[in-house]
Design a protein around this motif. Structure first.
Motif, PDB file in Angstrom:
ATOM      1  N   VAL A 189       0.465   8.932  -6.366  1.00 31.46           N
ATOM      2  CA  VAL A 189       0.673  10.386  -6.233  1.00 31.46           C
ATOM      3  C   VAL A 189       1.655  10.866  -7.304  1.00 31.46           C
ATOM      4  CG1 VAL A 189       1.625  12.196  -4.730  1.00 31.46           C
ATOM      5  CG2 VAL A 189       0.082  10.496  -3.781  1.00 31.46           C
ATOM      6  N   LEU A 190       2.718  10.100  -7.504  1.00 32.79           N
ATOM      7  CA  LEU A 190       3.743  10.474  -8.493  1.00 32.79           C
ATOM      8  C   LEU A 190       3.143  10.553  -9.905  1.00 32.79           C
ATOM      9  CD1 LEU A 190       6.861  10.915  -8.260  1.00 32.79           C
ATOM     10  CD2 LEU A 190       7.100   8.648  -9.258  1.00 32.79           C
ATOM     11  N   ILE A 191       2.329   9.563 -10.257  1.00 28.14           N
ATOM     12  CA  ILE A 191       1.721   9.535 -11.600  1.00 28.14           C
ATOM     13  C   ILE A 191       0.806  10.750 -11.791  1.00 28.14           C
ATOM     14  CG2 ILE A 191       0.062   8.303 -13.070  1.00 28.14           C
ATOM     15  CD1 ILE A 191       1.134   5.682 -11.864  1.00 28.14           C
ATOM     16  N   GLN A 192       0.005  11.032 -10.789  1.00 29.89           N
ATOM     17  CA  GLN A 192      -0.940  12.151 -10.921  1.00 29.89           C
ATOM     18  C   GLN A 192      -0.226  13.501 -10.874  1.00 29.89           C
ATOM     19  OE1 GLN A 192      -3.833  11.550 -11.839  1.00 29.89           O
ATOM     20  NE2 GLN A 192      -4.182   9.452 -11.236  1.00 29.89           N
ATOM     21  N   ARG A 193       0.841  13.598 -10.065  1.00 23.14           N
ATOM     22  CA  ARG A 193       1.582  14.867  -9.965  1.00 23.14           C
ATOM     23  C   ARG A 193       2.295  15.184 -11.277  1.00 23.14           C
ATOM     24  NH1 ARG A 193       1.176  19.100  -8.164  1.00 23.14           N
ATOM     25  NH2 ARG A 193       3.296  19.677  -7.663  1.00 23.14           N
ATOM     26  N   CYS A 198       3.654  -5.373  -6.719  1.00 26.22           N
ATOM     27  CA  CYS A 198       2.181  -5.380  -6.717  1.00 26.22           C
ATOM     28  C   CYS A 198       1.641  -3.974  -6.495  1.00 26.22           C
ATOM     29  CB  CYS A 198       1.646  -6.304  -5.633  1.00 26.22           C
ATOM     30  SG  CYS A 198       1.909  -8.019  -5.996  1.00 26.22           S
ATOM     31  N   GLY A 199       2.260  -3.238  -5.564  1.00 25.45           N
ATOM     32  CA  GLY A 199       1.827  -1.857  -5.265  1.00 25.45           C
ATOM     33  C   GLY A 199       1.955  -0.968  -6.495  1.00 25.45           C
ATOM     34  N   ILE A 200       3.087  -1.083  -7.193  1.00 30.21           N
ATOM     35  CA  ILE A 200       3.312  -0.246  -8.389  1.00 30.21           C
ATOM     36  C   ILE A 200       2.287  -0.600  -9.475  1.00 30.21           C
ATOM     37  CG2 ILE A 200       4.955   0.253 -10.251  1.00 30.21           C
ATOM     38  CD1 ILE A 200       7.194  -0.217  -8.136  1.00 30.21           C
ATOM     39  N   ALA A 201       2.075  -1.926  -9.661  1.00 32.71           N
ATOM     40  CA  ALA A 201       1.114  -2.365 -10.692  1.00 32.71           C
ATOM     41  C   ALA A 201      -0.288  -1.851 -10.378  1.00 32.71           C
ATOM     42  CB  ALA A 201       1.121  -3.888 -10.782  1.00 32.71           C
ATOM     43  N   LEU A 202      -0.664  -1.943  -9.108  1.00 35.12           N
ATOM     44  CA  LEU A 202      -1.998  -1.462  -8.707  1.00 35.12           C
ATOM     45  C   LEU A 202      -2.130   0.047  -8.906  1.00 35.12           C
ATOM     46  CD1 LEU A 202      -2.943  -3.412  -5.474  1.00 35.12           C
ATOM     47  CD2 LEU A 202      -4.225  -3.333  -7.607  1.00 35.12           C
ATOM     48  N   ALA A 203      -1.042   0.765  -8.604  1.00 33.90           N
ATOM     49  CA  ALA A 203      -1.067   2.229  -8.777  1.00 33.90           C
ATOM     50  C   ALA A 203      -1.253   2.585 -10.252  1.00 33.90           C
ATOM     51  CB  ALA A 203       0.217   2.842  -8.242  1.00 33.90           C
ATOM     52  N   LEU A 204      -0.536   1.869 -11.126  1.00 34.23           N
ATOM     53  CA  LEU A 204      -0.667   2.114 -12.568  1.00 34.23           C
ATOM     54  C   LEU A 204      -2.093   1.819 -13.029  1.00 34.23           C
ATOM     55  CD1 LEU A 204       2.714   0.658 -13.836  1.00 34.23           C
ATOM     56  CD2 LEU A 204       1.920   2.999 -14.190  1.00 34.23           C
ATOM     57  N   LEU A 259       0.818  -1.220   0.000  1.00 39.56           N
ATOM     58  CA  LEU A 259       0.000   0.000   0.000  1.00 39.56           C
ATOM     59  C   LEU A 259       0.849   1.266   0.000  1.00 39.56           C
ATOM     60  CD1 LEU A 259      -2.700  -1.327   2.437  1.00 39.56           C
ATOM     61  CD2 LEU A 259      -3.098  -0.642   0.081  1.00 39.56           C
ATOM     62  N   ALA A 260       2.003   1.208   0.663  1.00 40.32           N
ATOM     63  CA  ALA A 260       2.888   2.378   0.663  1.00 40.32           C
ATOM     64  C   ALA A 260       3.374   2.661  -0.761  1.00 40.32           C
ATOM     65  CB  ALA A 260       4.068   2.144   1.589  1.00 40.32           C
ATOM     66  N   TRP A 261       3.763   1.605  -1.473  1.00 36.58           N
ATOM     67  CA  TRP A 261       4.187   1.776  -2.870  1.00 36.58           C
ATOM     68  C   TRP A 261       3.032   2.251  -3.734  1.00 36.58           C
ATOM     69  CZ3 TRP A 261       8.721   2.013  -5.354  1.00 36.58           C
ATOM     70  CH2 TRP A 261       9.855   1.615  -4.663  1.00 36.58           C
ATOM     71  N   PHE A 262       1.860   1.681  -3.494  1.00 41.55           N
ATOM     72  CA  PHE A 262       0.672   2.069  -4.268  1.00 41.55           C
ATOM     73  C   PHE A 262       0.422   3.579  -4.117  1.00 41.55           C
ATOM     74  CE2 PHE A 262      -3.839   3.126  -4.148  1.00 41.55           C
ATOM     75  CZ  PHE A 262      -4.205   2.784  -5.429  1.00 41.55           C
ATOM     76  N   CYS A 263       0.384   4.033  -2.846  1.00 39.50           N
ATOM     77  CA  CYS A 263       0.070   5.451  -2.600  1.00 39.50           C
ATOM     78  C   CYS A 263       1.155   6.351  -3.205  1.00 39.50           C
ATOM     79  CB  CYS A 263      -0.047   5.728  -1.101  1.00 39.50           C
ATOM     80  SG  CYS A 263      -1.505   4.957  -0.391  1.00 39.50           S
ATOM     81  N   GLY A 264       2.399   5.981  -2.986  1.00 39.56           N
ATOM     82  CA  GLY A 264       3.517   6.800  -3.483  1.00 39.56           C
ATOM     83  C   GLY A 264       3.504   6.915  -5.001  1.00 39.56           C
ATOM     84  N   ILE A 265       3.370   5.780  -5.673  1.00 40.96           N
ATOM     85  CA  ILE A 265       3.404   5.780  -7.149  1.00 40.96           C
ATOM     86  C   ILE A 265       2.159   6.468  -7.716  1.00 40.96           C
ATOM     87  CG2 ILE A 265       3.427   4.288  -9.211  1.00 40.96           C
ATOM     88  CD1 ILE A 265       6.114   4.376  -7.819  1.00 40.96           C
TER      89      ILE A 265
END
Lengths: 329, 182
Positions: A18-22, B13-19, A10-16
């Motif tokens: 935010v980065l994509i949207q920014r 997994c986190g990066i893939a989900l974010a994408l 989840l930390a990676w999810f939130c960070g990435i």
């Protein structure tokens, strides 16, 4: 182990996210952080991350229970702050011309640009811009200072308060509202008359006409578009204030000439003039009940994190001492 | 070692989900990514040019024929643009006249893409304009040669380009910088 896995994911999810949207890699333009925080994927991810953090902190036994409770409470407050802000925050953009006033109520809240949470309660706000004093750079192309005098009245029984502030100073704070302003432009008052001289319409229109030579346009109910440039100091020897006015009826250019303040020009059986010019600015009105929770959560996390770090350092010092002399501890 | 591998899997997994999340929330993510990576080919440029041609053809037809509403659906323009055109067409219709737009030339001089779903086209156009009676096609105004420079603002809606606004300038005029919100 599962909680650790969830926290990292989840930390990676939130960070990435935010980065994509920014950066706006996948969107039409980069978004400000204030908008990203309240997007459904981020809200969901951050809430789950907060919950994982809380479980991770309180689920562990052993020493340092107090520190971990501090961290858990911090995470809990931050999640609560995020949702409180999302549901109850009001962040409005209001353009006002000198002398103009506006009353913001619950029933016209959504008529303004900006954000209003689904559960936002709005205790009426009255805002009036009295005057705007700009100070320009030597070439008059940049704005050095902008001072506004405005009146603020909140429906809490307190009297109307007059504020005189600079663009760069702290926002005016009143009954949970933070009022700030920025940007500047000219608002000419147009007068539209019919062929016999009867007034059809007249109003101030806030245009992005600063610095001089910048063009903006507006439309009324007819198919005409009015393109205007404003030269307060005049242009090429002709002393101002002067306007460059171009009127197009769809693709037909019906008028294109320089006009003085108050001059009447005729086109398509109408008469048009620019009678006076005032200044306008954009106010930002923010009321966010989540702010105290953000501050509290951040403080608890900072204190908990600091204590955790200090405890870690103390442990490593003791371990190092133990290695040197096994009898010390 | 296993723990480190597990952390790596969690991060991937986190990066893939974010994408995935960012892709779902933004319209046309693949097209936007292509645009950001500089892989926007000539295809979009041709599509935009075709849209301008289509727009001008329909624009002239709407005026010349008194605005048949059957054309509204295929006219590649936003409703506000259509409204402004129809407002004028109806005005002439009430006078039992039509405003005839006769194209002499339309030359596209510049196409820019400020974003993946936005295009700005500058065209030098010359139109002959005059009002005519509907029944006899007799001229009721002088024939006007109207050389103009037009800046079209287009946006991509459901995979199709459409004109969201157009600004009219004098022939050969230097265009002002486009406002940020456009």
């Amino acid at each position: 182990m599962k909680i650790r896995f969830g926290c990292i994911l989840l930390a990676w999810f939130c960070g990435i996210f935010v980065l994509i949207q920014r950066t706006g890699i996948l969107g039409s333009s980069p978004l400000p952080l204030g908008k990203i925080l309240y997007m459904p994927p981020f809200l969901a991810g951050a809430t789950l991350l907060g919950l994982c953090g809380i479980l991770s902190c309180i689920g562990r036994g052993g020493r340092g229970k107090e520190r971990r409770w501090l961290l858990a409470a911090g995470a809990m407050f931050l999640v609560a702050a995020l949702w409180t802000s999302y549901l109850t925050r009001i962040d409005l953009d209001i353009v006002l011309t000198e002398g103009q006033s506006v009353a913001v109520r619950s029933d016209n809240l959504f008529a303004f640009g900006g954000y209003a949470g689904k559960l936002a309660r709005f205790p009426q706000l009255y805002l009036k811009l009295d005057s705007l004093t700009p100070e320009f750079s030597a070439d008059r192309k940049g704005l050095q200072r902008l001072k506004a005098t405005f009146q603020l009245l909140v429906n809490d029984g307190s009297p109307m308060r007059s504020e005189a502030r600079e663009m760069t100073s702290w926002p005016a704070y009143r009954h949970g509202f933070m009022v700030s302003f920025g940007t500047f432009g000219y608002a000419p008052r147009y007068v539209l008359k019919d062929g016999r001289g009867g007034e059809l319409d007249s109003a101030f229109v806030a245009l992005r006409l600063f610095p001089a030579d910048k063009e903006d346009y507006f439309r009324l109910m007819s198919p005409h578009t009015y393109f205007i440039r404003y030269f307060p100091e005049g242009k090429s020897g002709d002393k101002g204030p002067l306007f460059s006015l171009r009127v197009a009826r769809n693709k037909d250019l019906t008028l294109n000439q320089m006009v003085r303040l108050g001059d009447e020009v005729a086109f398509d059986g109408n008469r048009f003039s620019l009678a006076e010019v005032k200044h306008w600015t954009r106010f930002r009105v923010v009321r966010d009940p989540g702010y105290p929770l953000w501050i509290l959560g951040s403080l608890l996390l900072a204190v908990g994190g600091l204590r955790q770090r200090l405890a870690g350092r103390r442990r490593s010092v003791i371990e190092a001492a133990e290695c040197r002399d096994p009898g010390v501890a | 070692m296993i723990s480190r591998r597990r952390d790596l899997v969690a991060a991937i997994c986190g990066i893939a989900l974010a994408l995935l999340g960012a892709g779902l929330i933004n319209g046309n993510p693949v097209q936007t990514l292509r645009f950001r990576l500089g892989l926007y080919g000539n295809g979009e440029r041709i599509k935009v040019e075709e849209t301008i041609k289509h727009f001008n053809r329909d624009y002239a037809t709407l005026y010349n024929t008194g605005g048949p509403t059957t054309m509204l659906g295929s006219f590649p323009a936003d409703n506000l643009v259509k409204r402004r055109i129809f407002q004028e067409v109806r005005y002439w219709d009430q006078l039992n006249a039509v405003m005839v737009y006769d194209k002499e030339s339309v030359k596209t001089t510049r196409i820019d893409f400020p974003a993946a779903d936005r295009a700005v086209v500058v065209a030098d156009e010359v139109w002959f304009i005059c009002a005519q009676k509907v029944d006899t096609r007799e001229r009721i105004s002088t024939l006007k040669r109207n050389p103009v420079r037009i800046r079209y603002l287009l946006r991509l809606v459901r995979g199709k380009w459409r004109v969201s606004d157009f600004e009219v300038y004098n022939e050969g005029e230097t265009l002002p910088v486009l406002a940020v919100n456009q």
